[in-house]
Design a protein around this motif. Structure first.
Motif, PDB file in Angstrom:
ATOM      1  N   GLY A  63       0.821  -1.214   0.000  1.00 27.61           N
ATOM      2  CA  GLY A  63       0.000   0.000   0.000  1.00 27.61           C
ATOM      3  C   GLY A  63       0.850   1.257   0.000  1.00 27.61           C
ATOM      4  O   GLY A  63       1.965   1.255  -0.521  1.00 27.61           O
ATOM      5  N   GLU A  64       0.327   2.299   0.623  1.00 33.03           N
ATOM      6  CA  GLU A  64       0.985   3.596   0.545  1.00 33.03           C
ATOM      7  C   GLU A  64       2.104   3.697   1.571  1.00 33.03           C
ATOM      8  O   GLU A  64       1.971   4.336   2.612  1.00 33.03           O
ATOM      9  CB  GLU A  64      -0.059   4.695   0.755  1.00 33.03           C
ATOM     10  N   THR A  65       3.218   3.071   1.268  1.00 32.54           N
ATOM     11  CA  THR A  65       4.320   3.002   2.223  1.00 32.54           C
ATOM     12  C   THR A  65       5.625   3.480   1.579  1.00 32.54           C
ATOM     13  O   THR A  65       5.701   3.644   0.358  1.00 32.54           O
ATOM     14  CB  THR A  65       4.557   1.554   2.674  1.00 32.54           C
ATOM     15  N   GLY A  66       6.625   3.647   2.436  1.00 32.01           N
ATOM     16  CA  GLY A  66       7.940   4.030   1.946  1.00 32.01           C
ATOM     17  C   GLY A  66       8.481   3.041   0.925  1.00 32.01           C
ATOM     18  O   GLY A  66       8.899   3.429  -0.166  1.00 32.01           O
ATOM     19  N   PRO A  67       8.487   1.740   1.260  1.00 27.67           N
ATOM     20  CA  PRO A  67       9.011   0.762   0.294  1.00 27.67           C
ATOM     21  C   PRO A  67       8.297   0.813  -1.063  1.00 27.67           C
ATOM     22  O   PRO A  67       8.920   0.612  -2.102  1.00 27.67           O
ATOM     23  CB  PRO A  67       8.767  -0.575   0.990  1.00 27.67           C
ATOM     24  N   TYR A  68       6.999   1.104  -1.046  1.00 26.04           N
ATOM     25  CA  TYR A  68       6.259   1.209  -2.313  1.00 26.04           C
ATOM     26  C   TYR A  68       6.816   2.355  -3.172  1.00 26.04           C
ATOM     27  O   TYR A  68       7.074   2.193  -4.363  1.00 26.04           O
ATOM     28  CB  TYR A  68       4.770   1.432  -2.017  1.00 26.04           C
ATOM     29  N   VAL A  69       7.031   3.502  -2.541  1.00 26.90           N
ATOM     30  CA  VAL A  69       7.556   4.652  -3.288  1.00 26.90           C
ATOM     31  C   VAL A  69       8.993   4.375  -3.726  1.00 26.90           C
ATOM     32  O   VAL A  69       9.384   4.642  -4.864  1.00 26.90           O
ATOM     33  CB  VAL A  69       7.479   5.947  -2.438  1.00 26.90           C
ATOM     34  N   GLN A  70       9.785   3.803  -2.815  1.00 28.52           N
ATOM     35  CA  GLN A  70      11.169   3.495  -3.163  1.00 28.52           C
ATOM     36  C   GLN A  70      11.226   2.471  -4.296  1.00 28.52           C
ATOM     37  O   GLN A  70      12.059   2.558  -5.187  1.00 28.52           O
ATOM     38  CB  GLN A  70      11.912   2.940  -1.931  1.00 28.52           C
ATOM     39  N   TYR A 110       4.178  15.793   6.251  1.00 28.79           N
ATOM     40  CA  TYR A 110       3.320  14.768   5.646  1.00 28.79           C
ATOM     41  C   TYR A 110       2.808  15.190   4.274  1.00 28.79           C
ATOM     42  O   TYR A 110       2.475  14.340   3.443  1.00 28.79           O
ATOM     43  CB  TYR A 110       2.161  14.391   6.585  1.00 28.79           C
ATOM     44  N   LEU A 111       2.762  16.500   4.014  1.00 32.22           N
ATOM     45  CA  LEU A 111       2.337  16.947   2.684  1.00 32.22           C
ATOM     46  C   LEU A 111       3.303  16.418   1.617  1.00 32.22           C
ATOM     47  O   LEU A 111       2.896  16.070   0.509  1.00 32.22           O
ATOM     48  CB  LEU A 111       2.278  18.472   2.626  1.00 32.22           C
ATOM     49  N   ILE A 112       4.567  16.344   1.973  1.00 31.25           N
ATOM     50  CA  ILE A 112       5.565  15.810   1.039  1.00 31.25           C
ATOM     51  C   ILE A 112       5.428  14.288   0.946  1.00 31.25           C
ATOM     52  O   ILE A 112       5.522  13.706  -0.126  1.00 31.25           O
ATOM     53  CB  ILE A 112       7.002  16.179   1.489  1.00 31.25           C
ATOM     54  N   THR A 113       5.204  13.651   2.102  1.00 26.77           N
ATOM     55  CA  THR A 113       5.030  12.200   2.099  1.00 26.77           C
ATOM     56  C   THR A 113       3.892  11.812   1.153  1.00 26.77           C
ATOM     57  O   THR A 113       4.044  10.935   0.292  1.00 26.77           O
ATOM     58  CB  THR A 113       4.698  11.692   3.517  1.00 26.77           C
ATOM     59  N   ARG A 114       2.751  12.484   1.319  1.00 22.04           N
ATOM     60  CA  ARG A 114       1.598  12.162   0.468  1.00 22.04           C
ATOM     61  C   ARG A 114       1.909  12.478  -0.994  1.00 22.04           C
ATOM     62  O   ARG A 114       1.432  11.805  -1.898  1.00 22.04           O
ATOM     63  CB  ARG A 114       0.371  12.975   0.916  1.00 22.04           C
ATOM     64  N   TYR A 115       2.688  13.532  -1.173  1.00 27.14           N
ATOM     65  CA  TYR A 115       3.062  13.903  -2.540  1.00 27.14           C
ATOM     66  C   TYR A 115       3.825  12.761  -3.218  1.00 27.14           C
ATOM     67  O   TYR A 115       3.566  12.439  -4.379  1.00 27.14           O
ATOM     68  CB  TYR A 115       3.917  15.177  -2.519  1.00 27.14           C
ATOM     69  N   VAL A 148       3.608   9.648  -2.703  1.00 29.33           N
ATOM     70  CA  VAL A 148       2.677   8.556  -3.024  1.00 29.33           C
ATOM     71  C   VAL A 148       1.901   8.887  -4.304  1.00 29.33           C
ATOM     72  O   VAL A 148       1.750   8.053  -5.198  1.00 29.33           O
ATOM     73  CB  VAL A 148       1.697   8.301  -1.859  1.00 29.33           C
ATOM     74  N   ALA A 149       1.444  10.140  -4.394  1.00 34.15           N
ATOM     75  CA  ALA A 149       0.677  10.554  -5.572  1.00 34.15           C
ATOM     76  C   ALA A 149       1.525  10.432  -6.840  1.00 34.15           C
ATOM     77  O   ALA A 149       1.069   9.910  -7.865  1.00 34.15           O
ATOM     78  CB  ALA A 149       0.189  11.991  -5.395  1.00 34.15           C
TER      79      ALA A 149
END
Ligand code: ARG
Length: 567
Positions: free
Chosen positions: A443-450, A507-512, A514-515
């Protein structure tokens, strides 16, 4: 130029009565993207122009027909709905990306210094998850402000002073010894601390002894001082490992004890300014005019308090760094403390008191119970990070056993997962710590973005593509829905960074991230990149992929998460 600026410019050309900035503030992004890219409501113009909004809208829409860069313009009731030409979008975003280095940065902070007080751990206590949030939020705010051109001073305001050190010394002398503590480190000190509290419940005289020991420390008792300094060194040595794993650094470790010889001057100043009052032998500052309880600044036995030391520290920091702002990242339950001492500084006549900001965050609890070092109800950060790294390593070993630098990648991804998880929600939201959640990589996690970053990087490797080259990107190739989504998210990056800084909300950057990662994954599934129908398309898509990796990596670094090229 942003797409919005471009659009506002064209509108302003047919509305000379308005200045460009006003046009920009009126211009809206409709809730439903299918309606328009931008909508211009005409209500505010109705008064000035003495015409009904719908008539103005029809008039403006008529004048804008055939505008270069607009795909369509339509009046819908009081609104002018505008779709931007897809090629124009690609052109504007690629130009902005190409011209701004690094993309999203700015120099708005040039010449301004931000002092950041965060992490600020307590000596002789283990580094547990209660201090993770202040550490990662502070680190991220530092990176964001640096990116915007500010100088930052990162201060770890060590909790290395106070009666608990009296307790510890007493416990050490009664039940501890040098070898044991040396061997067990902070855990050894914690055991002593826990034991002290257990035994003091039965024997309250221990508390008196602890107080006396602390007073002796304050008065310079050499033997006690040596033990205390040894505890400080021992603690710092141990937490250094956690900071290294997290890749978090500080410019100063001036903690509470650094200010012990600077509190008398503060008390004198308060007295001279007529702000001190006596209450049961102690000295307080009355804050009833400001609807706050009085602040205790000097105990009846003459010793200083947390508030006194913070007053001295703020004054010292202003003198030393001449800060533009001084930010304090702590749990929100310290809110009153900060409100009180900020107010006292204001009453002392320091106009810079308005530049002090408390940045609170929600509480972390463990399965519903408050964390407590005394009760032994804690999770050590080191254990959490080790666990996350071990889990990552076993996943990599299964999926990609030939990966070269497996240890380094496991560290980047394991630690990244923990940090990302901690910065996923707005600060103030309480957090219930659950192992399963922190170690969930779906899901929406660090490993997913990485992983998305690594996937995009691998495409670029296969394409043999190096740095972004503007001429490789042809606007007409990036007009499909998926490319357009990516472009719009990339266009949004500088504004999100600014907003994150203004609101102190990583968190605005974190969500960014993911988007952007999700948009890229859709694009990747819907379009062939390396095997695109023709060479131009292939080149443009590869160039877009490069833009994605640059922005993803940058955004991750702003929240203190690394981006391995392979995983
Ligand atoms: N050491 C304190 C704690 O762990 C936080 C200190 C925050 N900074 C400050 N200037 N008061 O609760």
């Amino acid at each position: 130029m942003t797409i919005k600026e471009f659009t506002a410019g064209k509108l302003q050309a047919v509305l000379p009565a308005l200045d460009p900035e006003t046009v920009q503030t009126i211009l809206e992004t409709p809730p439903d993207k299918k309606m328009a890219d931008y909508a211009f409501p005409c209500f505010r113009l109705a008064k000035v122009m003495r015409k009904a909004p719908a008539m103005i809208a029809a008039d403006v829409a008529g004048k804008l027909q055939g505008t270069e860069g607009f795909e369509s313009v339509q009046a819908v009731g009081p609104y002018v709905n505008i779709f931007i030409d897809k090629r124009k979008i690609a052109q504007l975003v690629a130009d902005a990306f190409d011209s701004q280095k690094p993309y999203g940065s700015s120099n708005e902070g040039a010449g301004k210094t931000i002092v950041l007080d965060y992490s600020s751990i307590n000596i002789a206590k283990p580094f547990h998850i209660g201090h993770l949030r202040t550490t990662v939020i502070g680190n991220s705010i530092h990176k964001i402000y640096r990116f915007l051109g500010y100088d930052t001073v990162r201060i770890n305001y060590l909790g290395d002073y106070g009666t608990q050190f009296g307790k510890l010394v007493v416990a050490y002398r009664k039940w501890g010894n040098r070898e044991l503590v040396e061997q067990n480190g902070i855990q050894g000190l914690l055991d002593l601390y826990v034991r002290f509290h257990r035994e003091a419940k039965e024997d309250p005289s221990l508390d008196d002894e602890a107080r006396a020991t602390f007073t002796a420390l304050e008065n310079g008792d050499e033997e006690i001082r040596a033990i205390w300094q040894w505890f400080v060194q021992l603690s710092l040595k141990e937490v250094a490992k956690v900071y290294e794993l997290l890749d978090v650094q500080f410019d100063s470790y001036n903690g509470e004890s650094f200010f012990m010889d600077k509190t008398d001057a503060v008390i004198e100043e308060l007295k001279a300014k007529g702000l001190l009052q006596e209450s049961d032998g102690a000295q307080i500052v009355d804050l009833s005019d400001d609807n706050m309880p009085p602040a205790l600044v000097l105990k009846s036995d003459g010793s200083s308090l947390y508030t006194t030391r913070d007053l001295a520290a703020a004054i010292w920091r202003k003198k030393t760094y001449d800060f533009y702002k001084c930010l304090y990242v702590t749990a929100f339950d310290q809110g009153l403390h900060f409100a009180q001492f900020f107010k006292i500084l204001e009453k002392m006549g320091y106009d810079w008191a308005k530049d002090l900001v408390h940045i609170p965050y929600g509480l972390v609890s463990l399965d519903g119970a408050k964390l407590s070092t005394r009760e032994g109800q804690v999770i050590f950060l080191q254990d959490l990070l080790d666990e996350a790294i071990a889990k990552t390593r076993s996943i990599i070993q299964e999926k990609n056993p030939d990966l070269e630098n497996i240890d380094e990648v496991a560290r980047q991804v394991g630690v990244g997962a923990v940090v990302f998880n901690d910065l996923f929600n707005n600060r103030i939201k309480d957090e219930v710590f659950k192992w399963e959640e922190v170690l969930n990589f779906d899901g929406e996690t660090g490993p997913y973005v990485q992983y998305t970053f690594a996937r995009a990087s691998s495409i670029l490797r296969k394409a043999g593509y190096g740095e972004f080259n503007r001429s490789d990107l042809h606007e007409e190739d990036l007009c499909d829905e998926y490319a357009q989504d990516i472009l719009k998210i990339i266009e949004d990056f500088p504004a999100r960074v600014k907003e994150a800084a203004e609101r102190y909300e990583p968190y605005l950057i974190t969500r960014y991230t993911v988007a952007l990662a999700s948009a890229f994954n859709k694009f990747y599934h819907e379009n062939s990149i390396l095997t695109a129908e023709n060479e131009s398309l292939r080149q443009s898509r590869v160039a877009l992929t490069r833009m994605v990796t640059v922005v993803l990596k940058q955004a991750l670094s702003l929240i203190g998460v690394q981006a391995p090229e392979q995983m």
